[in-house]
Design an enzyme around this catalytic site. Structure first.
Site, short mmCIF file in Angstrom:
data_model
loop_
_atom_site.label_atom_id
_atom_site.label_comp_id
_atom_site.label_asym_id
_atom_site.label_seq_id
_atom_site.Cartn_x
_atom_site.Cartn_y
_atom_site.Cartn_z
CG ASP A 188 -49.44 -27.31 -5.82
OD1 ASP A 188 -49.34 -27.49 -7.05
OD2 ASP A 188 -48.46 -27.26 -5.06
CG ASN A 193 -48.62 -31.51 -3.55
OD1 ASN A 193 -47.58 -31.68 -2.91
ND2 ASN A 193 -48.86 -30.40 -4.23
CG ASP A 206 -47.04 -29.71 0.07
OD1 ASP A 206 -46.73 -29.71 1.27
OD2 ASP A 206 -46.24 -29.97 -0.84
#
Length: 263
Positions: A188, A193, A206
């Site tokens: 992701d 992030n 994350d």
């Protein structure tokens, strides 16, 4: 990151998590209906995440693995409480995420940094990675969601023009055999992030989609986040030049876009 002040007494924290919380300085920073994320201002700061039982196990394992490579925060606590909820505590990583205005105001520099950091991640040895089957599970999720009628065609149509669900799924299936589980990925790889401390890489957050998969998953999300957060496609080529065009297959990026419709 959005933070809403809340009263700690309104949350049923398990006893093992309470040492990371003060009677004041607690904030809700959740961004997903599947999990709640709290920020505690105690000490240098902690993030406390909770979700249904066993749903944070993968993230806890991969966060610990990435921490072992100097890429993420340590997992200070992972447990399941008596009511069947997972809890995970990590310390705040110094710095700010890449959607902080100071970084967005230098988009070309940001695109190059994002590309170089991703190339460095993809060059790492993934011996001992807790999830060597991330690509298999990624493809299985897409097949399951297609069968269940769950999709969002915008991941494909915003890039490649109008297409039917059946047409997009045909693209998803067409080249998936060419995808290779040969790279350690974040899964992701979006601007929120990646944490920078005065333009120096500080860590990833994350990690629930991380594991061994195909590099094009991360490249897709990097290009997606630059387009989404900068509101322009102007930095796509900057990113690809910095990452290495020879490493990227445009047909496989199209395949990933189609798969993400059913992600």
């Amino acid at each position: 990151m959005r933070r809403t002040a809340i009263d700690p007494r309104t949350v049923a924290f398990p006893a093992s998590v309470r040492p990371y919380i003060n009677d004041h300085g607690l904030f809700d920073s959740s961004s997903s209906p599947e999990a709640r994320v709290y920020y505690s201002a105690k000490d240098a700061g902690y993030f406390i995440k909770t979700a249904a039982a066993n749903t944070l196990r993968h993230e806890a394992e991969l966060t610990a693995y990435f921490h072992g490579k100097g890429l993420s925060a340590p997992v200070l606590r992972y447990c399941t409480d008596e009511s069947g909820h997972d809890w995970m505590v990590t310390p705040r990583i110094p710095g700010e995420d890449c959607v902080t205005s100071r970084y967005l105001h230098e988009p070309a520099r940001l695109a190059v940094l994002l590309a170089h950091r991703l190339w460095a991640l993809h060059e790492l040895d993934f011996t001992g990675c807790p999830d060597r089957n991330r690509l298999r599970d990624y493809l299985a999720t897409a097949a399951r969601n297609h069968a269940a009628g769950h999709w969002d065609v915008s991941f494909y149509t915003e890039l490649y023009g109008e297409a039917s669900v059946d047409g997009i799924y045909a693209v998803a299936c067409g080249n998936r055999s060419l995808l290779r589980a040969d790279t350690l990925v974040h899964g992701d790889y979006c601007l929120p992030n990646v944490i920078l401390n005065d333009w120096r890489f500080s860590g990833f957050v994350d990690m629930d989609c991380a594991g061994v998969s195909d590099r094009h998953v991360d490249v897709f999300w990097a290009l997606w986040t630059l387009r989404f957060n900068l509101h322009t496609d102007a930095y796509r080529e900057v990113f690809l030049d910095a990452y290495g065009r020879d490493l990227v297959d445009e047909d496989l990026l199209r395949t990933i876009a189609a798969i993400e419709v059913f992600g």
